[in-house]
Design a protein around this motif. Structure first.
Motif, short mmCIF file in Angstrom:
data_model
loop_
_atom_site.label_atom_id
_atom_site.label_comp_id
_atom_site.label_asym_id
_atom_site.label_seq_id
_atom_site.Cartn_x
_atom_site.Cartn_y
_atom_site.Cartn_z
N VAL A 1 6.19 -6.73 -9.06
CA VAL A 1 4.92 -6.99 -8.48
C VAL A 1 4.48 -5.75 -7.70
CG1 VAL A 1 3.42 -8.23 -6.73
CG2 VAL A 1 5.12 -9.75 -8.56
N THR A 2 5.72 -5.13 -7.08
CA THR A 2 5.30 -4.10 -6.16
C THR A 2 4.98 -2.93 -7.06
OG1 THR A 2 7.06 -4.72 -4.60
CG2 THR A 2 6.47 -2.49 -4.58
N LEU A 3 5.60 -2.74 -8.29
CA LEU A 3 5.21 -1.68 -9.33
C LEU A 3 3.77 -1.84 -9.66
CD1 LEU A 3 8.06 -1.65 -11.65
CD2 LEU A 3 7.75 0.31 -9.97
N LYS A 4 3.23 -3.29 -9.72
CA LYS A 4 1.84 -3.27 -10.21
C LYS A 4 0.90 -2.86 -8.93
CE LYS A 4 -1.29 -4.65 -12.93
NZ LYS A 4 -1.56 -3.82 -14.25
N ALA B 1 13.51 3.74 -8.19
CA ALA B 1 12.46 5.05 -7.62
C ALA B 1 12.00 5.64 -8.69
CB ALA B 1 13.52 5.74 -6.59
N LEU B 2 12.87 5.91 -9.73
CA LEU B 2 12.26 6.62 -10.72
C LEU B 2 11.05 5.96 -11.49
CD1 LEU B 2 15.52 8.35 -12.18
CD2 LEU B 2 13.67 9.49 -11.11
N LYS B 3 11.38 4.70 -11.76
CA LYS B 3 10.26 3.77 -12.26
C LYS B 3 9.12 3.84 -11.57
CE LYS B 3 8.57 1.02 -15.39
NZ LYS B 3 8.28 1.47 -16.85
N MET B 4 9.29 3.66 -10.12
CA MET B 4 8.10 3.82 -9.34
C MET B 4 7.32 5.19 -9.34
SD MET B 4 9.46 2.22 -5.85
CE MET B 4 9.46 0.38 -5.39
N GLY B 5 8.05 6.06 -9.53
CA GLY B 5 7.38 7.61 -9.71
C GLY B 5 6.59 7.55 -11.24
N GLU B 6 7.07 7.01 -12.22
CA GLU B 6 6.43 7.15 -13.52
C GLU B 6 5.46 6.27 -13.56
OE1 GLU B 6 9.60 5.37 -16.06
OE2 GLU B 6 10.88 7.26 -15.97
N VAL B 7 5.32 5.21 -12.74
CA VAL B 7 4.26 4.33 -12.95
C VAL B 7 2.98 4.90 -12.14
CG1 VAL B 7 3.18 2.12 -11.81
CG2 VAL B 7 5.24 2.10 -12.61
N ILE B 8 3.47 5.61 -10.94
CA ILE B 8 2.54 6.28 -10.42
C ILE B 8 1.98 7.54 -10.88
CG2 ILE B 8 2.20 7.93 -7.88
CD1 ILE B 8 4.21 5.97 -6.72
N ALA B 9 2.69 8.34 -11.57
CA ALA B 9 2.84 9.41 -12.07
C ALA B 9 1.52 9.15 -13.24
CB ALA B 9 3.51 10.41 -12.94
N GLU B 10 1.81 8.06 -14.16
CA GLU B 10 1.00 7.64 -15.24
C GLU B 10 -0.56 6.99 -14.87
OE1 GLU B 10 1.04 4.46 -18.90
OE2 GLU B 10 2.80 4.89 -17.72
N ALA B 11 -0.65 6.52 -13.55
CA ALA B 11 -1.71 6.12 -12.99
C ALA B 11 -2.59 7.10 -12.53
CB ALA B 11 -1.34 5.23 -11.82
N ILE B 12 -1.96 8.31 -12.26
CA ILE B 12 -2.96 9.23 -11.88
C ILE B 12 -2.99 10.49 -12.82
CG2 ILE B 12 -2.74 8.92 -9.48
CD1 ILE B 12 -0.55 10.70 -9.27
N GLY B 13 -2.50 10.19 -14.06
CA GLY B 13 -2.38 11.32 -15.11
C GLY B 13 -1.57 12.52 -14.79
N LEU C 1 2.02 -8.83 -16.40
CA LEU C 1 1.28 -7.91 -15.42
C LEU C 1 0.61 -6.94 -16.24
CD1 LEU C 1 4.13 -7.76 -12.63
CD2 LEU C 1 1.92 -9.00 -12.72
N ARG C 2 0.69 -6.97 -17.64
CA ARG C 2 0.07 -5.96 -18.31
C ARG C 2 -1.47 -5.90 -17.92
NH1 ARG C 2 3.22 -1.96 -19.26
NH2 ARG C 2 5.16 -2.84 -20.29
#
Length: 272
Positions: free
Chosen positions: A136-139, A172-184, A271-272
């Protein structure tokens, strides 16, 4: 008289480790899952012992290093071991038609591709963190990153126990991946994992990581969005591995209705 639904038969890899014990305890307490196998390395002193002996109970399932024997009665294997062990388990599961829940972290890109290839034959849930709260935090991070994509520096700080062997953590890496993907952005190109000496001014396009190791910290993760005049912090703290065990069983139940494919906890939680 109503018939009871058959129990989901679950095997556990790394059965005598901290996470293995949590999983076995959660399976026994679940009511709808049954311990069907317990795997560990051949050098483990617990080989041949009952998998629930640490609870002072008898499960009828011995700890074994024999993959075929450990998986023969299982529908799903839950694996929180190390990459080399998980890859060996993957081959055995693919050959035997056993589904997998993979919580192991630290895979190389070729190993990730091998897992994706195996998902053409068996159903797999793979996530660096099985906690419902973490996902849920990742979302929330995905939503925050889109709104804070400019004018905010992004730093990810994680802390774990002294025994953890990889850094940054898979979460932590997954958090980075989610953020990076969200901002291109591409995390491989914008991640900064170490700072020392005269580093120059911070590049606003980067995502920084800091790792802390010590004591018995189960797992703390904070993402800092630092702007001018304000900062936003999104934090998740784990105080027990039971959250990972419960999430893993939720993933196993999700796989019960699927024959093949590669999924993550966003799929499990809708959560998709």
């Amino acid at each position: 008289m109503a018939q009871t639904a058959p129990q989901l038969k679950v095997a556990v890899a790394g059965a005598t480790g901290r996470m293995g014990h949590m999983l076995i305890e959660a399976i026994r307490a679940s009511g709808d899952c049954q311990l069907a196998g317990a795997l560990d390395v051949a050098a483990s002193p617990a080989i041949g012992n009952d998998a629930a002996a640490f609870l002072g109970l008898a499960s009828g399932v011995p700890v074994t290093a024999d993959l075929q024997a450990g998986l023969q009665n299982a529908q799903v294997l839950i694996d929180f071991t190390r990459p080399e062990g998980t890859m060996a388990h993957l081959k055995a599961c693919r050959a035997g038609g056993v589904k997998m829940v993979i919580g192991t972290t630290g895979f190389t890109d070729p190993q990730k591709r091998e897992i994706a290839d195996a998902a053409r034959d068996i159903a797999i849930v793979m996530a660096p963190n099985m906690s419902v709260g973490v996902n849920v935090t990742l979302k929330l991070l995905e939503m925050a990153a889109k709104a804070l994509s400019t004018g905010y520096d992004i730093e990810i700080i994680e802390a774990h126990h002294r025994h953890k062997v990889d850094a940054p953590s898979g979460t932590a890496l997954k958090m980075g991946e989610v953020i990076a993907e969200a901002i291109g952005r591409d995390l491989k190109e914008c991640a900064v994992y170490a700072r020392e000496g005269v580093t120059g001014e911070r590049d606003p396009s980067t995502i920084g990581f800091s790792a802390i190791r010590g004591g018995d910290i189960v797992g703390d993760h904070t993402v800092l969005f630092a702007g001018t005049g304000e900062r936003i912090e999104i934090t998740h703290k784990s105080s027990s591995r039971t959250t990972y065990a419960r999430g893993s069983l939720r993933a196993a139940r999700f796989l019960a209705g699927r024959d093949k494919g590669l999924f993550d906890m966003f799929d499990v939680l809708g959560l998709r």
